[in-house]
Scaffold this active site. Structure first.
Site, mmCIF file in Angstrom:
data_model
loop_
_atom_site.group_PDB
_atom_site.id
_atom_site.type_symbol
_atom_site.label_atom_id
_atom_site.label_comp_id
_atom_site.label_asym_id
_atom_site.label_seq_id
_atom_site.Cartn_x
_atom_site.Cartn_y
_atom_site.Cartn_z
ATOM 1 N N LEU A 1 0.834 -1.210 0.000
ATOM 2 C CA LEU A 1 0.000 0.000 0.000
ATOM 3 C C LEU A 1 0.864 1.254 0.000
ATOM 4 O O LEU A 1 0.836 2.053 -0.920
ATOM 5 C CB LEU A 1 -0.904 -0.031 1.249
ATOM 6 C CG LEU A 1 -1.581 1.286 1.629
ATOM 7 C CD1 LEU A 1 -2.500 1.763 0.516
ATOM 8 C CD2 LEU A 1 -2.350 1.140 2.938
ATOM 9 N N ASP A 2 1.646 1.393 1.064
ATOM 10 C CA ASP A 2 2.511 2.570 1.236
ATOM 11 C C ASP A 2 3.764 2.076 1.914
ATOM 12 O O ASP A 2 3.813 2.001 3.134
ATOM 13 C CB ASP A 2 1.803 3.617 2.100
ATOM 14 C CG ASP A 2 2.695 4.809 2.416
ATOM 15 O OD1 ASP A 2 3.773 4.925 1.818
ATOM 16 O OD2 ASP A 2 2.306 5.620 3.289
ATOM 17 N N PRO A 3 4.735 1.625 1.141
ATOM 18 C CA PRO A 3 4.920 1.848 -0.300
ATOM 19 C C PRO A 3 4.233 0.789 -1.156
ATOM 20 O O PRO A 3 4.190 -0.382 -0.790
ATOM 21 C CB PRO A 3 6.429 1.730 -0.453
ATOM 22 C CG PRO A 3 6.833 0.729 0.586
ATOM 23 C CD PRO A 3 5.900 0.937 1.737
#
Lengths: 448, 448
Positions: free
Chosen positions: B127-129
Site C-alpha cells: 500500500l505505502d509503499p
C-alpha cells in the site's frame, strides 16, 4: 631527581606546565613537555632550566614508550579517547598517570593491574570533573563527621565570561570546547528529587532551566540539568540521598534563547545540510520554516515558528548571531550543529583582553540536631585574559599539585581513582587557596 | 502448473493468500503457504484444493531452500530484514521474488544478478509503499503525456479508523505496526517547497502538522511530513520539481496531542526507566515534572509543563490514555516508548467489529496551456472488520495481482524494481477497482 612527563602542550596545559616548572628547582624535578607541535612545547617550557621540550606523535608507539619509560609520573592532556593507550604503557612501564578527563570504563578495568603494581592512576583531576569532586566531598565529609544527615545535594558549575567583559546579548563567550557547548544536553537528563527519579528530555532541557542565586558577583544566573547527575551517587557516599542534581550555570536568558536554536533544529549534528556552502545563513533559516509559519520575512516566520514576538529579546539574540544575514555559509554539506558552531566560534570568540569566569556552587541541605540547614559553598574565579583563563588554571593546577603529592609519597591509595579521598582533596584544596581558589560558605537554618 | 510460495501467514498475508487461492484453479496454480506456526498457515489455506500449508523456520537454510526450489514465484511477508536471505536463495535457485517492504540497499545490490538471470524482484508492492507509487505514477505520466509541467506533488497516506467506528478522543486506533506509530518521525523530516529544501526537526514535526481536505468522507484531517519525501524524486522522474512532500494523515487534533507526548518525553526509546515495573503511570508522569512546574497535582504540573490549560482537550486525551492512573506499569526497566506502546496497545485496540479506513491523497500542481491546474486524486477505502482490514487488503492485493502478471509473462522489466512502470501500475490499478479500490479525481484551474 624525579622526572615528570606532560603529554600535550595545548591551551589547557599552560597552567599545569607553569606550576610544575615553577616548583621544579625546589623539588629537584625534570619536566619534559611533549607535543606533536614541537614549537608549542618549546614555548610552554620557555627555556626553563629544569624543562625540556620534545616532539611526539602519540600514535608512534615506540617514541611514546621511550618518553614514558624515562618518567616517574605521566600527565596526559591528550583528547580523552587517547588516554587509554598511555595508560597501557604506564601499566607496562610502571608509571603513575594523571588526567583531567572522565574515567572511561576501559580505564577503570585497569584498576587492579595498576593497584598490583602500586601505581596511582588519578582521573577527573581538573575543574569539572575535579575541583567539583574535591570541594563537594570536603563538605559532605564535614557534615557527616559532625553528625548531620544530608537530604539534598545540588551542584552547579559554569565556565562564563566575567561580567565586566560581557559585551554581547547572549552574555556568553567560548572559554572551552565549543563543540561540547553546541551539543550540550543531547539525550535525557536524569536526577533525583524528593526520593524520586526525574527525567528531562532534550526538547525541554533549556526551557526548564531554573534561576540560581550567586552571591558576590554581578549578574543573574540560571542552570540547566546535566545528563549525569546520578553518576557519583555511590562514589560520594550519597546512595540514599533524596535529592541529587548536577547542573550547568549560564547567565539568565541564555537558556531560553538556546532553546530557540534547539527548537529551530540548529543543534542537530546527525544529518548534513546538502550544499550548505551554496546557502546563506538567511537561506538556512528559511529551510526551517514551512508554509504553516506566517509572516512576510523569514525573521517573522521564524518568530511565528517559535511562538514569540519578532521584536523579542530571543529574536534579538538570534539576529545578533547573524542567522538572518545574507553571508554565505563557509562549510560544505555540514550538519546544522557544525554550521552553528562555526558561526558561534566567530561571534563568541574570547578577545585577548577578555577575562573568563568560573562559577561553582554546591548546595547541601542537611539535618543536624533536629533542625534543617542549608550550606551553600560558592567559588567565583576570574582569569587574567584569553591566554591565561580561569578555566585553564582550574583544570591545570589540581593536576600540578597532585603531581607534587605523588612525588612526595603522600598518596597511599593506589589503582584507578577520582579525587574524592581526604588525602587528596585536603592538600589540593589547601594549596589552591594560594592561587585565589577559595570557596565562600554560608550555613543557615531553613524553614521554621 | 505454476507454483507460488508464500512465506509468512500472519495478519498481512490474509488478503494475498485469499486472492491467489481464489485464482488458483482457473490459472492452474499450486499455492504453498509456509510459516513457523503451521496451524496459522493451515487456517489461511483453509483446505483449499490448490493450497498446501507447510512449516518453516526461515533460519533453517536447507528447509527454506527446499521450499523455494520448488516454487516459480516467491512472495516474502517476513520482517523486512529477513528478505535478503530469501533474495539470495532466489538468485541461486532462479526464482522471482515479491515483497511489500522498502527495498534495502543490499537488495538493490542484487539487481544485476537478478536481471542477468531474467528474474523479477519487485519490492514496495503493497500500500505505502506500493499503491502510492502506482497511483502517483499513473497521474504523473498522464500529466506529462498531455504536455503538462508539474510544479508540485504532495502525497499523503493514513491508516485510520473509519469515522463511524471512531469512539475515542484520539480518533485513532492501531491498524498496523504499533511500534512504528510510537517512533514515527524521529530524526528530521526533509522536503522541497518552492525549489528549496526544507527541514523539520522531530521536536516540531507534530506541532507543525497542517490541515488537509479530504472530500467524500466524514471527519477533519491533518498531516505531518514524512522523513523520506525526497526519496523518490528521481525514480518518479520529478528531479527538478519545486515542491515535493510526502506526509502521514491523522484525524485533526491527533498531532497536537501526540506532540504533548513527545514534549513530555514519552516517545523516547533510547534509555530505560529504572524499575519501571515498580512505578504507576502516575508516578511515571511525576518523573517528568520538576520543581519548576507549578500545580497541586501531577496533572496540573504536566499541564504547566506543556503550557496548556489543565481542562484542555489535549489534557483530556492524555488522561483518557490512563497516564494519570495509579495502575502499575507492567514492564521491567522499559523505555518510555515501550511503556507508551504497551499502554496504547490496550487503549487503541481495534475491536472485532471495528472497521479501519485507508485515506490516500495525491495533489499535483501543474501548468498546461499556460494555465495553472490542480489535480487531486483521493482514495477512501474501508475494511470489513478487524480480521479483514482495508490495510491488509491494500497491502496484499497488489502483491497477489502482481504474482498473476508475472506468471502470465506480462512483466518485461527484470532485476530489482519498485512499481513505477506503466506495465505494472496499469493492470494492477485496473484490477484493484474490482476490489473497490478506486481513486476519485478532481482537476481544476487554480488562481486567476
Amino acid at each position: 631527581m624525579s622526572n615528570i612527563l606532560v603529554i600535550g602542550a595545548g591551551r589547557s596545559a599552560t597552567a599545569l606546565i607553569g606550576y610544575v616548572l615553577t616548583q621544579a628547582k625546589k623539588h629537584n624535578w625534570n619536566v619534559t613537555v611533549c607535543d606533536n607541535n614541537l614549537e608549542l612545547a618549546q614555548q610552554k617550557v620557555a627555556g626553563h632550566s629544569n624543562g625540556r621540550a620534545a616532539w611526539l606523535d602519540v600514535m608512534k608507539v615506540n617514541d611514546r614508550r621511550d618518553l614514558i619509560g624515562r618518567a616517574d609520573v605521566v600527565v596526559s592532556l591528550l583528547p580523552a579517547f587517547l588516554h587509554i593507550e598511555v595508560a597501557h604503557d604506564c601499566i607496562r612501564l610502571k608509571k603513575h598517570l594523571i588526567t583531567a578527563s572522565y574515567v572511561s570504563k576501559e580505564m577503570y578495568q585497569l584498576g587492579d593491574d595498576a593497584a598490583e603494581r602500586d601505581l596511582i592512576f588519578m582521573g577527573e583531576m581538573g575543574l569539572d570533573p575535579g575541583i567539583d569532586h574535591m570541594s563537594a566531598m570536603q563538605k559532605i565529609d564535614e557534615i557527616k563527621e559532625k553528625g548531620g544527615k544530608l537530604t539534598a545535594f545540588r551542584s552547579y558549575t559554569g565556565g562564563l565570561i566575567a561580567p565586566e567583559c560581557n559585551d554581547n546579548p547572549w552574555n556568553y563567550k567560548f572559554t572551552w570546547n565549543p563543540r561540547n557547548v553546541v551539543l550540550a544536553g543531547q539525550g535525557t537528563a536524569q536526577y533525583r528529587e524528593d526520593g524520586k527519579l526525574k527525567y528531562i528530555p532534550y526538547n525541554r532541557l533549556f526551557a526548564d532551566a531554573v534561576p540560581i542565586e550567586i552571591d558576590g558577583v554581578a549578574g543573574e544566573y540560571e542552570a540547566y540539568a546535566n545528563r549525569d547527575s546520578l553518576l557519583y551517587r555511590v562514589t560520594y557516599g550519597l546512595k540514599g540521598i533524596p535529592t541529587l542534581l548536577r547542573g550547568t550555570i549560564r547567565n539568565r536568558g541564555y537558556c531560553e534563547a538556546w532553546n530557540a536554536l534547539v527548537k529551530i533544529g540548529l543543534t542537530d549534528g546527525s544529518y548534513p545540510i546538502l550544499h550548505s556552502h551554496k546557502l546563506t545563513y538567511h537561506a538556512l533559516m528559511e529551510a526551517y520554516v514551512g508554509s504553516e509559519h506566517k509572516g512576510n520575512t523569514v525573521k517573522e516566520r521564524i518568530a511565528d515558528l517559535l511562538g514569540i514576538d519578532v521584536k523579542s529579546d530571543i529574536m534579538h539574540k538570534l539576529e545578533w548571531l547573524g542567522l538572518f544575514s545574507k553571508k554565505k555559509i563557509n562549510l560544505q554539506n555540514a550538519t546544522p550543529a557544525l554550521i552553528l558552531e562555526n558561526l558561534l566560534l566567530d561571534k563568541w570568540k574570547l578577545q585577548p583582553e577578555d577575562k573568563d569566569m568560573i562559577l561553582m556552587q554546591h548546595q547541601f541541605e542537611y539535618e543536624l540536631d533536629g533542625k534543617k540547614r542549608l550550606l551553600t559553598s560558592t567559588l567565583v574565579m576570574r582569569g587574567a585574559g584569553s591566554h591565561d583563563t580561569a578555566m585553564a588554571r582550574l583544570v591545570g593546577l589540581p593536576m600540578g599539585i597532585f603531581v607534587k603529592l605523588v612525588l612526595e609519597g603522600r598518596i597511599t591509595q593506589k589503582g584507578v581513582n577520582i579525587p574524592v579521598m581526604k588525602e587528596v582533596y585536603e592538600p589540593v584544596l589547601e594549596e589552591l587557596k594560594e592561587f585565589g581558589v577559595e570557596f565562600t560558605e554560608k550555613d543557615e537554618l531553613v524553614g521554621g
